[in-house]
Enzyme design. Sequence first.
Site, PDB file in Angstrom:
ATOM      1  N   LYS A 168       0.804  -1.218   0.000  1.00  0.00           N
ATOM      2  CA  LYS A 168       0.000   0.000   0.000  1.00  0.00           C
ATOM      3  C   LYS A 168       0.843   1.277   0.000  1.00  0.00           C
ATOM      4  O   LYS A 168       0.401   2.301  -0.495  1.00  0.00           O
ATOM      5  CB  LYS A 168      -0.962   0.012   1.187  1.00  0.00           C
ATOM      6  CG  LYS A 168      -2.161  -0.909   0.968  1.00  0.00           C
ATOM      7  CD  LYS A 168      -3.262  -0.676   1.989  1.00  0.00           C
ATOM      8  CE  LYS A 168      -4.474  -1.527   1.697  1.00  0.00           C
ATOM      9  NZ  LYS A 168      -4.269  -2.948   2.076  1.00  0.00           N
ATOM     10  N   GLU A 182     -10.710   7.163   4.390  1.00  0.00           N
ATOM     11  CA  GLU A 182     -11.276   6.286   5.395  1.00  0.00           C
ATOM     12  C   GLU A 182     -10.352   5.082   5.495  1.00  0.00           C
ATOM     13  O   GLU A 182      -9.539   4.841   4.613  1.00  0.00           O
ATOM     14  CB  GLU A 182     -12.684   5.821   5.001  1.00  0.00           C
ATOM     15  CG  GLU A 182     -12.710   4.700   3.963  1.00  0.00           C
ATOM     16  CD  GLU A 182     -12.409   5.180   2.557  1.00  0.00           C
ATOM     17  OE1 GLU A 182     -12.413   6.410   2.323  1.00  0.00           O
ATOM     18  OE2 GLU A 182     -12.149   4.332   1.687  1.00  0.00           O
ATOM     19  N   SER A 230       1.825  -9.739  -0.811  1.00  0.00           N
ATOM     20  CA  SER A 230       1.468  -8.321  -0.698  1.00  0.00           C
ATOM     21  C   SER A 230       1.839  -7.693   0.639  1.00  0.00           C
ATOM     22  O   SER A 230       2.054  -6.486   0.710  1.00  0.00           O
ATOM     23  CB  SER A 230      -0.028  -8.135  -0.965  1.00  0.00           C
ATOM     24  OG  SER A 230      -0.800  -8.948  -0.100  1.00  0.00           O
TER      25      SER A 230
HETATM   26  C1  LIG Z   1      -5.083  -4.020   1.759  1.00  0.00           C
HETATM   27  C2  LIG Z   1      -4.344  -5.229   1.497  1.00  0.00           C
HETATM   28  C3  LIG Z   1      -4.710  -6.125   0.466  1.00  0.00           C
HETATM   29  C4  LIG Z   1      -5.948  -5.950  -0.365  1.00  0.00           C
HETATM   30  O1  LIG Z   1      -5.964  -4.828  -1.208  1.00  0.00           O
HETATM   31  P1  LIG Z   1      -5.802  -4.930  -2.778  1.00  0.00           P
HETATM   32  O2  LIG Z   1      -6.194  -3.568  -3.239  1.00  0.00           O
HETATM   33  O3  LIG Z   1      -6.718  -5.995  -3.281  1.00  0.00           O
HETATM   34  O4  LIG Z   1      -4.390  -5.241  -3.062  1.00  0.00           O
HETATM   35  C5  LIG Z   1      -3.915  -7.229   0.235  1.00  0.00           C
HETATM   36  N1  LIG Z   1      -2.811  -7.481   0.981  1.00  0.00           N
HETATM   37  C6  LIG Z   1      -2.433  -6.654   1.979  1.00  0.00           C
HETATM   38  C7  LIG Z   1      -1.218  -7.010   2.764  1.00  0.00           C
HETATM   39  C8  LIG Z   1      -3.180  -5.509   2.283  1.00  0.00           C
HETATM   40  O5  LIG Z   1      -2.795  -4.704   3.279  1.00  0.00           O
END
Ligand SMILES: *Cc1c(COP(=O)(O)O)cnc(C)c1O
Length: 406
Positions: A101, A123, A390
């Site tokens: 993010k 938000e 992610s």
């Molecule tokens: C917020 C988040 C997601 C989901 O958001 P996407 O917009 O679908 O990528 C996935 N993995 C992590 C670690 C997150 O913090």
Amino acid sequence: MIEIKNSYGLHASTLPNKEGLFGEFGGKIGHPELAKALDELETGFHEIINEQDFIAEMKRLRETYVGRPSPIYHAKRLSEHCGGAQIYLKREDLNHTGAHKINHCLGEVLLAKKMGKTKVIAETGAGQHGVALATAAALMGIECEIHMGVVDMKKEHPNVSRMKILGTKLVPVSEGAGTLKEAVDSAFAAYLEDIENSMFAIGSVVGPAPYPEMVGYFQSVIGHEAREQFLNTTGGLPNKVVACVGGGSNAMGMFSGFMDDEGVEKVGVEPAGEGLDTPNHAATMTKGVKGEIQGFKCYVLLDEKGNPAPVHSIASGLDYPGVGPQHSFLKDEKLASYESVTDAECLEAFMALSRMEGIIPALESSHAVAYAMKIAKEMSSDQTILVNLSGRGDKDIDFVLDKVEL
Ligand SMILES: *Cc1c(COP(=O)(O)O)cnc(C)c1O
């Protein structure tokens, strides 16, 4: 095969038309009072991302602040355990703040500054977007206002503390259920009060145009890096790239790098929660219908009354009844496919990666790992899967310890 690329490296199949549409999905629905601000943002975005000082500053921050490029890592023990394809991980969990993010938050806040805004408003549900935005705002010396439901604030206390320490103005929202939906309404109302000086910062490839394109662009660094790294490490391209899908930003980021490569299968993994035949899931692509949510058209899970349904996932970052318009389009065009894994499979993958590789993944990312583990078994050992990891799972450890017998 579509070969047209625009000046900033996004493939034509992941770009909207002038109305902000990806095929029939996306757009700018409703919000007449917003139209002017959205147009201003779109113009600003397209101009500023081509300016040399913006490009140089993003590059500097990615390298020296976020720690990019994030490595790709061959998970040998996990691959051996699955007994099939070789699994590689793109380590977005190693970014500063522990997830992907930060990639779009840095972009959004730098853009806000260049556009002369003094404040970013957003938000947050679980607080991940709030923390990443608060971080970028602290770094760039711009005001940050985050709206969060009081129920979420109690649940996600460490993220609340982080945001406070980072200097964010936190607005508790006690209306309704005190969760994400009410926080969105509250943040939006605050934004309308001060549209001139503030930018609304969305946390995924969702919302009206230009947000899906903009967030997708800032996340595309993942796929572009990963493609080059994978080629350098293995001499070829992966058979599959796999990423979890909530709103879809980390998946779009990863897929972006491989849109020219027809031989690379793109798979988005959604939460099947307690099962696709129960109401407790958030598998928008698998079970949703074409509809509207928060100012754009996409696949969406609706309740009997036709409103966005309450959804469930063990991973709060995947807990969203809509999905980015790019993904809705890629699904219909068969340029990507979408699968789902259950809460139980997610927990198993969480533990497997922790114990076999010493990497504690976010519960969101564990969905992608779980799917890779499942499909690897059906592939041969000279085939490869690249998983977008992610984020890291530190935020999830207490929750998991409650669920898993050790
Ligand atoms: C917020 C988040 C997601 C989901 O958001 P996407 O917009 O679908 O990528 C996935 N993995 C992590 C670690 C997150 O913090």
